[in-house]
Write an enzyme that holds these catalytic residues in place. Structure first.
Site, PDB file in Angstrom:
ATOM      1  N   GLU A 110       0.853  45.101  -9.831  1.00  0.00           N
ATOM      2  CA  GLU A 110      -0.381  44.583  -9.252  1.00  0.00           C
ATOM      3  C   GLU A 110      -0.027  43.817  -7.969  1.00  0.00           C
ATOM      4  OE1 GLU A 110      -3.061  43.704 -12.300  1.00  0.00           O
ATOM      5  OE2 GLU A 110      -4.676  43.152 -10.965  1.00  0.00           O
ATOM      6  N   GLU A 169      -1.562  33.346 -16.713  1.00  0.00           N
ATOM      7  CA  GLU A 169      -2.832  34.035 -16.489  1.00  0.00           C
ATOM      8  C   GLU A 169      -3.820  33.752 -17.624  1.00  0.00           C
ATOM      9  OE1 GLU A 169      -2.451  38.305 -16.505  1.00  0.00           O
ATOM     10  OE2 GLU A 169      -4.329  38.538 -15.397  1.00  0.00           O
TER      11      GLU A 169
HETATM   12  C1  BGC Z   1      -5.899  40.179 -11.669  1.00  0.00           C
HETATM   13  C2  BGC Z   1      -6.707  38.939 -11.462  1.00  0.00           C
HETATM   14  C3  BGC Z   1      -7.966  39.319 -10.788  1.00  0.00           C
HETATM   15  C4  BGC Z   1      -8.702  40.122 -11.808  1.00  0.00           C
HETATM   16  C5  BGC Z   1     -10.073  40.485 -11.421  1.00  0.00           C
HETATM   17  C6  BGC Z   1      -6.655  41.044 -12.619  1.00  0.00           C
HETATM   18  O1  BGC Z   1      -6.001  42.220 -12.878  1.00  0.00           O
HETATM   19  O2  BGC Z   1      -4.611  39.917 -12.079  1.00  0.00           O
HETATM   20  O3  BGC Z   1      -6.128  37.783 -11.342  1.00  0.00           O
HETATM   21  O4  BGC Z   1      -8.684  38.343 -10.188  1.00  0.00           O
HETATM   22  O5  BGC Z   1      -7.949  41.265 -12.178  1.00  0.00           O
HETATM   23  O6  BGC Z   1     -10.606  41.369 -12.263  1.00  0.00           O
END
Ligand code: BGC
Length: 883
Positions: free
Chosen positions: A447, A721
């Site tokens: 990501e 997260e």
């Molecule tokens: C990310 C996030 C992001 C989110 C939004 C995720 O996969 O890691 O931090 O803001 O998706 O859907």
């Protein structure tokens, strides 16, 4: 009075400026209390300009615009309000880069079959007095001149929305030029340009399928003559040791294929291995100079422990979750391999690589043989605390090299609770890991994207911890460049997720409005606000249109209060706060902020328009989602936090009710976190503003899951997260979106700075400070220190019983039954001071100390035992020297 050398824009180094009229900033150091500047004088070369002005931050360039390559020594002096002048500041050498496409005579050259070494040879016949290399790549590059690495940038030219903006770098290479034959070389790799990006497999070649180099070396001779040598048809390329290099997957280097002397004049290139390059076209109008510092290697950590995993692997623990890569020392036979795998945590004693999803995050070194060999990958980075090492590398000699944008550290926080200090330190490390050229969500899995919502909530914290104005200025230029004609903003910028990601999402798209405003508040940059303003308007207009006549934003996909702990692990958007409440609150807020921005910029028509819009949306919100007494639809902590902090409770008594109800909701939840990405950054502020500071502290100091300190007690060294990325039983969350390095939930650090320690901006750029500490929670002391654009500022407090003098060495002895508050107010600023139980008052610059009776109702200081469960490795070795 000592004046610092003037700074150009937000650059740390004024070489290769992209602005022909760079704004100037300086600070004045003086012991005189209440010092004010009444005039300044700027000298640039032989020209001088004097202004009767108190401005010292981002003042306009008063001379003729710089022309490309123009170099000028700039210094400043200032006059105090009493009328005496300072001495001249040390000079700063401002030098413009290549400001126009026509300044480039070099051409992009591309290896025909993916060779990654490029070289050009030239001869120097006269004494060189100055040499500049302007260079960039489609891909990432490292340049060498006569066998010596040029500069110390990592992963240059960095990642921008390449089809709109491609950065070039300017290096002073005067010391590397030799009389006679010279060689300029570069190594190229895919980087973000051609490498794989995006989740679910992502895509490769998003920006193009051919790597290319653009390099222009400009020599100035003793007689004033000049000569330019640049990439073009005469250049050659060869294969070499770089077998593969990918941001997500890692790098493979076969040292047996290294080409000795590849960037040196001797031996000359053998035409059998060095093939001609091809000239390729690329729009030179996309080239831009950097606005902030480059990515560099900023620190190094040694392993704190060498473990053997249950499966028998050698696993290094660096004691800190970090971003960068490993440097190894290996010894063995030619062709032997060292394989390095990276992971943030261990799962059943093995590196938890499943959390990386499809990112291989594996580096491979193939030995050349015959002696100790030292290697560090060049064109990748990983997010990790643990690494497994296979092959003939000495585990004890492995070092983790920390990499991120080399921003000046500006802000610090301390307090009497070590767990809160560690929470703050975790936010710092998550910022370090995720400010690698642009602000990303996470640094480890497939990501690592510029998710707008994550930065939107973290920007105030970021702007305190480091000077990130230049980095974010660049990112905001990409956000504006990638905004759709409709006004919608990609949810991650640069956009590599395609059209499907271009839609207005509350809290995410709002970054286009709220981040420039944050930068204006924290750095005083009205010019940036001006540049962003049209894009800000386009976004708010778009959302207003989506809301339609009802003024309620109910349509379209929303992330909502992402990762509310009540949301099922596989449906992170399904939190307890209705999405229309979140979305409509954000529309009201962004419209209101936009009206304030219009006011700053003197745009009356827009001010009126957006004020009216904000009022209409606010009324619609209240009518649809707020009951007369103040209950907000959903009755959730985030709903109340949004309504309170965004000012959406207009009727008498509603604020008080909502504040009380917010405190109750939190108490009903056992003072555990009940908010996600959007509610969490606001909840402590909402409680503070509603007079519920004690509840804010209980939330802050909670250690049960979910809470901020839960992660700390579980050995977290970065912000996670998910609230339970690591679950109370020590197992890793099974959700396939589980990162241990996501700064969003660390946005509470901004509240620590502003409210716990009490240091906030009362005017843009901290021209006026708000010193308003709110002691509580059993803390006995707290301190925030910030290098503001005007100089160092500080707010600190301590309760009696704390040994004074321990922090700043300013005070001696102990105090009885008193709260002592100290502050440092920078020259040329003032502070509004609001002490507990008193009326606000104003002070000028200097050091201040006040004592007031300990506020009634403050809980007695308690000693906080620091205990950490034994099931989790917690050896923490923070590389303090580097920050
Ligand atoms: C990310 C996030 C992001 C989110 C939004 C995720 O996969 O890691 O931090 O803001 O998706 O859907």
């Amino acid at each position: 009075m000592h004046v610092t050398a003037p700074r150009a824009e937000h650059r740390t180094d004024p070489l290769g400026l992209g602005e022909s009229r760079p704004r100037l900033s300086w600070t004045t150091a003086t012991d005189r209390p209440g010092w004010r500047q009444s005039a300044y004088e700027i000298e640039a070369g032989t020209e001088r300009f004097t202004a009767e002005s108190a401005e010292s931050v981002l003042v306009p360039w008063p001379f003729a615009p710089l022309t490309s390559r123009q170099r000028v020594q700039v210094r400043v002096r200032v006059r105090s309000a009493e009328g005496d002048w300072s001495g001249w500041s040390p000079p700063a050498a401002f030098e413009a880069g290549l400001l126009h496409p026509a300044d480039w005579s070099a051409r992009f050259v591309s290896p025909p079959a993916d060779e990654h070494l490029l070289r050009g040879d030239f001869t120097v016949r006269q004494a060189v007095t100055a040499a500049r290399l302007h260079v960039t790549a489609l891909g990432v590059y490292e340049a060498e001149l006569n066998g010596v690495r040029v500069g110390d940038h990592v992963l240059a030219p960095g990642w921008t929305s390449y089809h709109h903006r491609l950065r070039y770098q300017t290096f002073d290479v005067t010391g590397l030029i030799r009389p006679g034959p010279n060689t300029l070389g570069a190594i190229l790799a895919d980087g973000w340009y051609r490498g794989r990006l995006g989740f679910e497999g992502g895509a490769t070649g998003i920006y193009g399928d051919r790597l290319a180099l653009l390099a222009q070396l400009e020599l100035t001779f003793a007689d004033g003559g000049t000569r330019t040598f640049g990439t073009g048809p005469g250049w050659r390329c060869a294969a070499g040791p770089l077998i593969a290099a990918s941001i997500y997957d890692g790098e493979t280097h076969d040292a047996r294929l290294e080409v000795p002397g590849w960037s040196s004049p001797a031996p000359p290139p053998d035409p059998a291995t060095w093939r001609p390059v091809e000239v390729v076209e690329h729009d030179l109008a996309t080239l831009v100079a950097p606005t902030g510092p480059p990515v560099r290697r900023t620190g190094e950590l040694a392993p704190v422990e060498v473990l053997t995993s249950p499966s028998g692997r050698t696993v290094l623990d660096f004691g800190q979750n970090l971003v960068g890569r490993l440097r190894i020392t290996a010894e063995g036979a030619a062709g032997e391999r060292v394989v390095l795998r990276h992971a943030e945590v261990l799962e059943d004693g093995e590196p938890a690589t499943r959390l990386l999803r499809t990112a291989a995050a594996t580096d491979v070194y193939v030995l050349r043989g015959g002696g100790p060999e030292v290697w560090e990958p060049r064109f990748t980075f990983h997010g990790f605390r643990y690494a497994s090492v296979e092959g003939p590398a000495d585990p004890g000699l492995v070092r983790a090299v920390v990499c991120h944008t080399d921003m000046p550290r500006t802000g610090r926080f301390e307090c009497s609770d070590p767990l809160v200090e560690r929470l703050h330190e975790n936010a710092v490390w998550s910022m370090r890991g995720n400010f690698l050229d642009l602000p990303t969500d996470c640094p480890q899995r497939d990501e690592r994207l510029g998710w707008t919502g994550d930065l939107q909530v973290f920007a105030p914290t970021a702007a305190f911890l480091y000077d990130c104005a230049g980095l974010l200025e660049s990112w905001l230029a990409d956000v504006a460049a990638e905004q759709a004609p409709s006004g919608a903003v990609p949810v991650a910028v640069p956009n590599v997720l395609g059209e499907r990601s271009v839609f207005a999402a509350a809290g995410w798209g709002d970054a286009i409005v709220l981040v420039p405003w944050t930068l204006y508040r924290r750095y005083g940059d009205a010019g940036l606000l001006e540049r962003c303003f049209p894009a800000m308007c386009r976004y708010v207009d778009h959302v207003a249109e989506l809301a339609g006549p009802s003024r309620l934003w109910t349509e379209g996909y929303q992330f909502g209060d992402w990762l509310d702990p009540a949301a099922p692990p596989d449906r992170p958007g399904a939190g307890r706060t209705p999405k229309e409440v979140v979305a409509t609150a954000y529309l009201a807020h962004s419209a209101g902020v936009l009206a304030r921005a219009a006011e700053v910029l003197g745009r009356d028509a827009e001010r009126e328009r957006y004020q009216a819009l904000a009022a209409a949306v606010g009324e619609a919100f209240a009518a649809a989602y707020v009951r007369p007494e103040g209950t907000v639809l959903g009755d959730s902590a985030t709903g109340y936090a949004l309504a309170l902090t965004f000012g959406l409770l207009p009727e008498p008594g509603q604020r008080e009710f909502a504040g009380r109800r917010l405190a109750e909701v939190i108490a009903e939840g056992g003072h555990r976190i009940a908010t996600g990405f959007l509610g969490t950054p606001l909840v402590c502020d909402a409680l503070t503003e509603a007079g519920q500071v004690a509840t804010a502290y209980r939330l802050l100091l909670q250690r049960e899951c979910p809470s901020w300190l839960y992660a700390v007690t579980m050995g977290g060294t970065t912000i996670w997260e998910r609230w339970d990325s690591l679950r109370p039983d020590g197992t890793v969350n099974l959700g396939e979106m589980t990162s241990f390095n996501h700064y969003a939930l660390g946005a509470v650090a901004d509240w620590l700075h502003r409210c716990v320690a009490g240091l906030a901006p009362a005017a843009p750029g901290y021209r006026r400070l708000l010193i308003r500490p709110r002691p509580g929670g059993g803390l006995t002391r707290a301190r925030a220190a910030l290098r503001t654009p005007y100089g160092p500022a500080e707010a600190a407090w301590r309760l009696d019983g704390e040994q004074a003098g321990e922090q700043g060495g300013e005070l001696d002895g102990e105090l009885d039954g008193e709260l002592e508050v100290t502050a440092v107010v920078p020259p040329n600023t003032s502070a509004l001071v609001h002490l507990p139980g008193g009326e606000p008052f104003e002070v000028g610059s200097g050091r201040h100390r006040w004592t007031v009776p300990v506020p009634a109702g403050l809980p007695a200081p308690v000693s906080v035992p620091v205990s950490v469960p034994v099931s989790v490795p917690v050896s923490v070795r923070v590389d303090k020297a580097t920050d």
